[in-house]
Each structure stands twice: as C-alpha cells, then as structure tokens.
Write a protein that holds these residues in place. Structure first.
Motif, PDB file in Angstrom:
ATOM      1  N   SER A   1       0.956 -11.330   8.768  1.00 24.49           N
ATOM      2  CA  SER A   1       0.546 -10.181   8.310  1.00 24.49           C
ATOM      3  C   SER A   1       2.173  -9.037   7.640  1.00 24.49           C
ATOM      4  CB  SER A   1      -0.385  -8.814   9.251  1.00 24.49           C
ATOM      5  OG  SER A   1      -1.902  -9.697   9.148  1.00 24.49           O
ATOM      6  N   LEU A   2       3.239  -9.445   8.802  1.00 28.37           N
ATOM      7  CA  LEU A   2       4.079  -8.394   8.832  1.00 28.37           C
ATOM      8  C   LEU A   2       4.731  -8.581   8.007  1.00 28.37           C
ATOM      9  CD1 LEU A   2       6.555  -6.702  10.254  1.00 28.37           C
ATOM     10  CD2 LEU A   2       7.190  -8.347  11.787  1.00 28.37           C
TER      11      LEU A   2
ATOM     12  N   LEU B   1       5.127  -7.860  -0.160  1.00 29.27           N
ATOM     13  CA  LEU B   1       4.608  -6.883  -0.337  1.00 29.27           C
ATOM     14  C   LEU B   1       5.080  -5.396  -1.118  1.00 29.27           C
ATOM     15  CD1 LEU B   1       0.506  -6.728   0.120  1.00 29.27           C
ATOM     16  CD2 LEU B   1       1.664  -7.741  -1.946  1.00 29.27           C
ATOM     17  N   PHE B   2       5.808  -4.882  -0.155  1.00 30.00           N
ATOM     18  CA  PHE B   2       6.757  -4.132  -0.177  1.00 30.00           C
ATOM     19  C   PHE B   2       7.975  -4.141  -0.967  1.00 30.00           C
ATOM     20  CE2 PHE B   2       9.713  -0.502   2.143  1.00 30.00           C
ATOM     21  CZ  PHE B   2       9.423   0.319   1.165  1.00 30.00           C
ATOM     22  N   ILE B   3       8.626  -4.546  -1.000  1.00 32.15           N
ATOM     23  CA  ILE B   3       9.926  -5.358  -1.659  1.00 32.15           C
ATOM     24  C   ILE B   3       9.442  -5.590  -3.064  1.00 32.15           C
ATOM     25  CG2 ILE B   3      11.312  -6.878  -1.846  1.00 32.15           C
ATOM     26  CD1 ILE B   3      11.474  -7.515   0.620  1.00 32.15           C
ATOM     27  N   LEU B   4       8.316  -6.720  -3.021  1.00 31.36           N
ATOM     28  CA  LEU B   4       7.488  -6.531  -4.540  1.00 31.36           C
ATOM     29  C   LEU B   4       7.400  -5.731  -5.718  1.00 31.36           C
ATOM     30  CD1 LEU B   4       6.538  -8.627  -6.776  1.00 31.36           C
ATOM     31  CD2 LEU B   4       4.348  -8.071  -5.593  1.00 31.36           C
ATOM     32  N   THR B   5       6.976  -3.584  -4.862  1.00 33.94           N
ATOM     33  CA  THR B   5       6.707  -2.928  -4.956  1.00 33.94           C
ATOM     34  C   THR B   5       7.694  -2.390  -5.638  1.00 33.94           C
ATOM     35  OG1 THR B   5       6.426  -1.833  -2.583  1.00 33.94           O
ATOM     36  CG2 THR B   5       4.617  -2.840  -4.300  1.00 33.94           C
ATOM     37  N   LEU B   6       8.586  -1.806  -4.703  1.00 36.80           N
ATOM     38  CA  LEU B   6      10.107  -1.440  -4.603  1.00 36.80           C
ATOM     39  C   LEU B   6      11.206  -1.771  -6.295  1.00 36.80           C
ATOM     40  CD1 LEU B   6      12.255  -1.726  -1.138  1.00 36.80           C
ATOM     41  CD2 LEU B   6      10.717   0.675  -2.326  1.00 36.80           C
TER      42      LEU B   6
ATOM     43  N   ALA C   1      -0.135  -2.311 -13.547  1.00 36.47           N
ATOM     44  CA  ALA C   1       1.478  -1.522 -13.440  1.00 36.47           C
ATOM     45  C   ALA C   1       1.162  -0.226 -13.080  1.00 36.47           C
ATOM     46  CB  ALA C   1       2.225  -1.006 -15.038  1.00 36.47           C
ATOM     47  N   ARG C   2      -0.080   0.018 -12.311  1.00 31.97           N
ATOM     48  CA  ARG C   2      -0.298   0.970 -12.079  1.00 31.97           C
ATOM     49  C   ARG C   2      -0.562   0.737 -10.775  1.00 31.97           C
ATOM     50  NH1 ARG C   2      -0.411   6.001 -14.433  1.00 31.97           N
ATOM     51  NH2 ARG C   2      -2.121   6.886 -13.470  1.00 31.97           N
ATOM     52  N   VAL C   3      -1.030  -0.266 -10.608  1.00 32.64           N
ATOM     53  CA  VAL C   3      -1.509  -0.540  -9.079  1.00 32.64           C
ATOM     54  C   VAL C   3       0.079  -0.534  -8.566  1.00 32.64           C
ATOM     55  CG1 VAL C   3      -1.851  -2.327  -7.432  1.00 32.64           C
ATOM     56  CG2 VAL C   3      -3.621  -1.650  -9.485  1.00 32.64           C
ATOM     57  N   ILE C   4       0.905  -1.355  -9.252  1.00 40.44           N
ATOM     58  CA  ILE C   4       2.488  -2.185  -8.545  1.00 40.44           C
ATOM     59  C   ILE C   4       2.903  -0.624  -8.068  1.00 40.44           C
ATOM     60  CG2 ILE C   4       4.387  -2.286  -9.294  1.00 40.44           C
ATOM     61  CD1 ILE C   4       2.962  -4.591 -10.401  1.00 40.44           C
TER      62      ILE C   4
END
Length: 340
Positions: free
Chosen positions: A24-25, A31-36, A135-138
C-alpha cells in the motif's frame, strides 16, 4: 543505505513483513508521483512539437500563435484546427499526452450531450460541463493529497509541541492547556467553515489555515501521555541532574519515544483531511468554483443520476486512496507496537 539503530531496524522489518501495508505504501507513492506529473499525462498542450525543424515544448513554456505564423499575440490553442494547420503545413508535428485535455478543457466535439459516457476519446466520460473526467480525477487527487500532507505536517508540528509542553512541565501548564483544549475541541469546525465561507471566498490556503487551527488536537493527548510518563524515568532524571536544558531533554530523550505513537496516527490524519476537503467540496464550501476536486465530482454524480460514471469514478478514487492510507497506518501501528 541508512544507518538505522537496532530498534528502528526491527520496526522497519516488522513493517515490511506486513505485505498489505508495504505494498500500500508503494502504491500510494506511485499514485502521488503520477498526480504530481499530471501535466505530462493530461494536458491540452502538446508535450513536444516540431515547427520548421525546431522543437518546442508547450507543456513547459508559453508560445504565442504568432510564433507559428498566426495573427494573435496570445497563447496558441493547440487543439484548434487553425493552429494545427499552421504547424503541420511545413511538415511539423505535435505529440499530445495520453489524455489531450486539461482539468478545465471542455470537449467541443462531443457527439452526445454532456455529461457524455466513456468513450475512446474521454476514457471515463465527461462531466456536465464537457470536461474530461480522467483529467479532473488526476488533478483533483493531487490537490487532495497535497492538502492532506500539508495539513498533517502543520498539525503534527503544533500537536507535538503542545503535548510535549503539557506533559513535561505538568502542573499549571498542563491544567491550563487541558482547559484550553476542551474549549477549542468543542467548537464545530464544519459549521465555522460554512459560516466563514460567507465572508471570504474559500481557496487552498484559506481552507488549510482554518483546518490547521483544529486538526492538531488529535495528537496532543498521545504526546502528552508519553511525556508525562517519560519525565519521571531514571535516565531523564539523570540527564536533568547533569545539567541538560529542558529543550534538549525533551528533544533527545523523550520525544523519540513519543514519536512511536505519533507516527501511527499520521496516516489517519491524512485520511481525515482528504475526507473533510471532499465533504466541503461536495457541499460547495471548499475549493473555488471550477477547481478540480473529488468532492465536486461526487456532487456532479448526485446531480446527474443518469451519468453513473461520475459518482462511481469519484467513489472508487476516494476508496482507493483512503484504503491505502488506512493499510499504511495499520502497518505502522503494528510495527511500532512495543508488545511486538
């Protein structure tokens, strides 16, 4: 790679053995890197384009339409047929991201009324303003995670400091601090946010400041209990007898033990921050209108029951992020459990 103490090494191994928390970590970090890097995944500007044998990078730099042979001195609209024709007329080309829409870019070429269902162009459909849901979700997830991380960092700093002072000095400091906490914790945070939103237009920093005034309360009792217990231990008394200052005793000898319980609380503060921000956006008292938000997407799903992809997308996104954080918190709690 890291010079860990034997105790920290054992805790890390216990955390790593919890496969659900360990994976999970890594999933949450991914996911965090993907959104950044959301602009490299979802954007209405090309990642790179070639014009007259020169390379341009519109994602990172602003170019006007005149630079490509157009007439307007404004930023080029790379999705328009006119600009595309200007760039491609001399053998130029453009490379768009996988999702060729920004969070506020409407799709004017829809074949069905908005909100439109998922398609090859809009993978998760569009909302009621023809904006791409992916795009809105990201970008909405990025705002939620950054908000939660900032709020957790501020809350941890204030909560640990307040709990340390109360627990170490005790007496009147502890008595007055507890009375202040009782009054402060009794204030209805959500109602205050709703009332204040009538006077000030909410934004990221405004919401962060208001919520930081109350979210630190969760850590005070945990840190206070550890300092109340630790201040009477023999090695603390010995350090005090040797002439160490109160600040050094608290930082070097008691705080490391208090951090054991504090670290296991942090993922749950993160989940609370994300949930609160989503709830405020759902009610219309959160981020400014038009901002990418998971709560706003839930509100659109409620208002457009004929478009179930809106509500389902927001639900599964929130469920995934919150579940990962809860699993990480459980693994941290087990890893720092002194009975283990």
């Amino acid at each position: 790679m890291f010079n860990l103490s034997p105790v920290a090494r054992r805790r890390f191994e216990r955390f790593k053995k919890n496969r659900r928390g360990w994976w999970s970590l890594w999933l949450f970090i991914g996911l965090f890197i993907l959104t950044l890097g959301g602009e490299l995944i979802a954007n209405d500007k090309p990642l790179v384009l070639s014009f007259k044998n020169e390379l341009y990078f519109p994602v990172f730099k602003r170019y006007t339409e005149q630079q490509f042979g157009g007439q307007l001195p404004f930023q080029a609209d790379y999705r328009s047929d006119y600009v595309q024709k200007l760039i491609k007329q001399d053998g130029g080309w453009m490379l768009f991201p996988p999702v060729p829409f920004n969070d506020d870019t409407p799709n004017y070429e829809l074949t069905r009324p908005a909100p439109s269902p998922p398609s090859a162009v809009n993978w998760l459909g569009t909302d009621d303003q023809s904006r791409d849901v992916v795009a809105r979700v990201i970008f909405g997830a990025r705002v939620s995670i950054l908000f939660a991380l900032a709020l957790t960092a501020i809350s941890a700093s204030i909560g640990i400091a307040a709990g340390a002072l109360q627990g170490y000095y005790g007496g009147w400091v502890d008595l007055i601090g507890q009375r202040v906490l009782e009054v402060w914790s009794g204030l209805p945070v959500l109602y205050l946010l709703i009332i204040l939103s009538g006077f000030v237009e909410p934004n990221f920093w405004w919401l962060l400041g208001i919520m930081a005034l109350f979210s630190w309360l969760a850590l005070v009792d945990v840190v206070r209990a550890e300092f109340l217990r630790g201040r009477n231990l023999e090695y603390v008394k010995a350090a005090r007898a040797l002439g160490l200052s109160d600040a050094k005793i608290m930082r070097r000898h008691i705080l490391p033990n208090a951090m054991t319980a504090t670290l296991s609380y942090l993922p749950f503060i993160l989940t609370g921050a994300i949930s609160t921000l989503s709830a405020l956006d759902f009610l219309g008292f959160g981020m400014p209108a038009g901002s990418a938000s998971l709560g706003e997407l839930i509100a659109q799903g409620k208002q457009n029951l004929q478009a179930p992809w809106l509500g389902l997308t927001a639900f599964f996104t929130l469920a995934l992020i919150l579940s990962l954080l809860v699993f990480i918190g459980e693994a941290l709690r087990d890893a720092f459990d002194p009975r283990a």
